[in-house]
Design a protein around this motif. Structure first.
Motif, PDB file in Angstrom:
ATOM      1  N   UNK A  64       3.698   4.091   9.593  1.00 37.43           N
ATOM      2  CA  UNK A  64       4.651   3.125  10.139  1.00 37.43           C
ATOM      3  C   UNK A  64       6.081   3.641   9.968  1.00 37.43           C
ATOM      4  N   UNK A  65       6.387   4.177   8.800  1.00 32.51           N
ATOM      5  CA  UNK A  65       7.726   4.726   8.574  1.00 32.51           C
ATOM      6  C   UNK A  65       8.023   5.857   9.559  1.00 32.51           C
ATOM      7  N   UNK A  66       7.056   6.743   9.747  1.00 37.23           N
ATOM      8  CA  UNK A  66       7.255   7.874  10.657  1.00 37.23           C
ATOM      9  C   UNK A  66       7.427   7.415  12.101  1.00 37.23           C
ATOM     10  N   UNK A  67       6.689   6.383  12.502  1.00 34.38           N
ATOM     11  CA  UNK A  67       6.746   5.906  13.885  1.00 34.38           C
ATOM     12  C   UNK A  67       7.929   4.977  14.161  1.00 34.38           C
ATOM     13  N   UNK A  68       8.265   4.127  13.189  1.00 31.33           N
ATOM     14  CA  UNK A  68       9.261   3.081  13.454  1.00 31.33           C
ATOM     15  C   UNK A  68      10.533   3.206  12.621  1.00 31.33           C
ATOM     16  N   UNK A  69      10.501   4.069  11.602  1.00 27.14           N
ATOM     17  CA  UNK A  69      11.682   4.269  10.774  1.00 27.14           C
ATOM     18  C   UNK A  69      11.901   3.211   9.713  1.00 27.14           C
ATOM     19  N   UNK A  70      10.929   2.318   9.574  1.00 28.21           N
ATOM     20  CA  UNK A  70      11.022   1.260   8.569  1.00 28.21           C
ATOM     21  C   UNK A  70       9.605   0.847   8.198  1.00 28.21           C
ATOM     22  N   UNK A  71       9.396   0.520   6.919  1.00 28.27           N
ATOM     23  CA  UNK A  71       8.038   0.228   6.457  1.00 28.27           C
ATOM     24  C   UNK A  71       8.097  -0.376   5.065  1.00 28.27           C
ATOM     25  N   UNK A  72       6.960  -0.357   4.386  1.00 29.17           N
ATOM     26  CA  UNK A  72       6.867  -0.706   2.974  1.00 29.17           C
ATOM     27  C   UNK A  72       6.889   0.618   2.209  1.00 29.17           C
ATOM     28  N   UNK A  73       7.636   0.639   1.096  1.00 35.13           N
ATOM     29  CA  UNK A  73       7.879   1.881   0.377  1.00 35.13           C
ATOM     30  C   UNK A  73       7.453   1.818  -1.079  1.00 35.13           C
ATOM     31  N   UNK A 110      10.606   4.175 -10.528  1.00 32.28           N
ATOM     32  CA  UNK A 110      11.559   4.016 -11.623  1.00 32.28           C
ATOM     33  C   UNK A 110      12.137   5.406 -11.924  1.00 32.28           C
ATOM     34  N   UNK A 111      13.451   5.531 -11.790  1.00 35.03           N
ATOM     35  CA  UNK A 111      14.083   6.842 -11.955  1.00 35.03           C
ATOM     36  C   UNK A 111      13.897   7.416 -13.355  1.00 35.03           C
ATOM     37  N   UNK A 112      13.987   6.595 -14.366  1.00 34.10           N
ATOM     38  CA  UNK A 112      13.904   7.074 -15.748  1.00 34.10           C
ATOM     39  C   UNK A 112      12.575   7.752 -16.056  1.00 34.10           C
ATOM     40  N   UNK A 113      11.478   7.186 -15.516  1.00 36.08           N
ATOM     41  CA  UNK A 113      10.143   7.712 -15.826  1.00 36.08           C
ATOM     42  C   UNK A 113       9.515   8.501 -14.681  1.00 36.08           C
ATOM     43  N   UNK A 114       9.982   8.280 -13.453  1.00 36.86           N
ATOM     44  CA  UNK A 114       9.356   8.893 -12.284  1.00 36.86           C
ATOM     45  C   UNK A 114       8.100   8.184 -11.840  1.00 36.86           C
ATOM     46  N   UNK A 115       7.785   7.040 -12.465  1.00 35.25           N
ATOM     47  CA  UNK A 115       6.570   6.289 -12.150  1.00 35.25           C
ATOM     48  C   UNK A 115       6.767   5.377 -10.947  1.00 35.25           C
ATOM     49  N   UNK A 116       5.718   5.273 -10.131  1.00 34.05           N
ATOM     50  CA  UNK A 116       5.693   4.274  -9.063  1.00 34.05           C
ATOM     51  C   UNK A 116       5.343   2.951  -9.732  1.00 34.05           C
ATOM     52  N   UNK A 117       6.278   1.992  -9.678  1.00 42.13           N
ATOM     53  CA  UNK A 117       6.099   0.715 -10.372  1.00 42.13           C
ATOM     54  C   UNK A 117       5.817  -0.441  -9.418  1.00 42.13           C
ATOM     55  N   UNK A 118       5.916  -0.175  -8.115  1.00 41.06           N
ATOM     56  CA  UNK A 118       5.673  -1.240  -7.169  1.00 41.06           C
ATOM     57  C   UNK A 118       5.863  -0.782  -5.743  1.00 41.06           C
ATOM     58  N   UNK A 119       5.864  -1.782  -4.864  1.00 40.76           N
ATOM     59  CA  UNK A 119       6.059  -1.554  -3.435  1.00 40.76           C
ATOM     60  C   UNK A 119       7.033  -2.608  -2.925  1.00 40.76           C
ATOM     61  N   UNK A 120       7.884  -2.202  -2.006  1.00 36.67           N
ATOM     62  CA  UNK A 120       8.827  -3.136  -1.405  1.00 36.67           C
ATOM     63  C   UNK A 120       9.192  -2.618  -0.027  1.00 36.67           C
ATOM     64  N   UNK A 121       9.362  -3.524   0.892  1.00 39.46           N
ATOM     65  CA  UNK A 121       9.762  -3.121   2.234  1.00 39.46           C
ATOM     66  C   UNK A 121       9.306  -4.123   3.260  1.00 39.46           C
TER      67      UNK A 121
END
Length: 168
Positions: free
Chosen positions: A55-64, A68-79
């Motif tokens: 979706x991001x590639x096709x429409x330029x907007x999606x859920x991402x 968290x910058x401090x740990x580099x961990x994916x902590x969730x999704x938003x978009x």
């Protein structure tokens, strides 16, 4: 993968295949998803990530992925769920329980609003909230959404609160 938006504590980027394990802590968790039809089956998560990346590639907007910058961990999704034209999209956010109560959802949602404004095509953003999800009600009000009433949702078989934000 390149960050699309960066804030003081987080960055948003397109999902990668390697994020499936982290996604189990939010989309695959029954407690996290209790207001959203329940957890996604773990074996379905790779396809979910691919759909959002496509979706991001096709429409330029999606859920991402919210990282968290401090740990580099994916902590969730938003978009944004995009179901038709880009003029109107739905804001969603889901976070691992270990990230609750720390302001990450508000920070990520604000960053997503920046992406929507930069996109230029988005005119209206809506969000629906289970009446019992008080934290989500607070977040939407805090970031400028306006309560627009209630609406019946067939998928959840209940009335839900609807909020909106107009960008134009």
């Amino acid at each position: 993968m390149k960050a699309l938006v960066e804030t003081k504590r987080i960055l948003l980027r397109a999902f990668q295949d390697s994020d499936a394990e982290a996604a189990k802590r939010f989309w695959g968790d029954e407690e996290v998803m209790r207001y959203c039809l329940g957890a996604t089956l773990h074996d379905k998560l790779p396809m979910t990530l691919k759909c959002y990346r496509d979706c991001h590639e096709a429409k330029g907007i999606s859920v991402y992925a919210v990282v968290e910058k401090e740990t580099g961990d994916v902590i969730g999704a938003c978009g944004f769920n995009v179901t038709g034209e880009l003029q109107e999209v739905e804001l969603i956010y889901h976070f691992a329980k270990s990230s609750w109560g720390k302001g990450y959802a508000t920070e990520a949602a604000k960053a997503c609003l920046e992406l929507a404004r930069e996109n230029g095509s988005v005119k209206r953003i809506h969000a629906s909230v289970d009446p019992n999800n008080m934290d989500s009600h607070k977040i939407l009000k805090k970031i400028g959404f306006v309560y627009a009433g209630t609406e019946w949702f067939e998928d959840t078989a209940q009335e839900e609160s609807v909020y909106e934000l107009r960008l134009s």
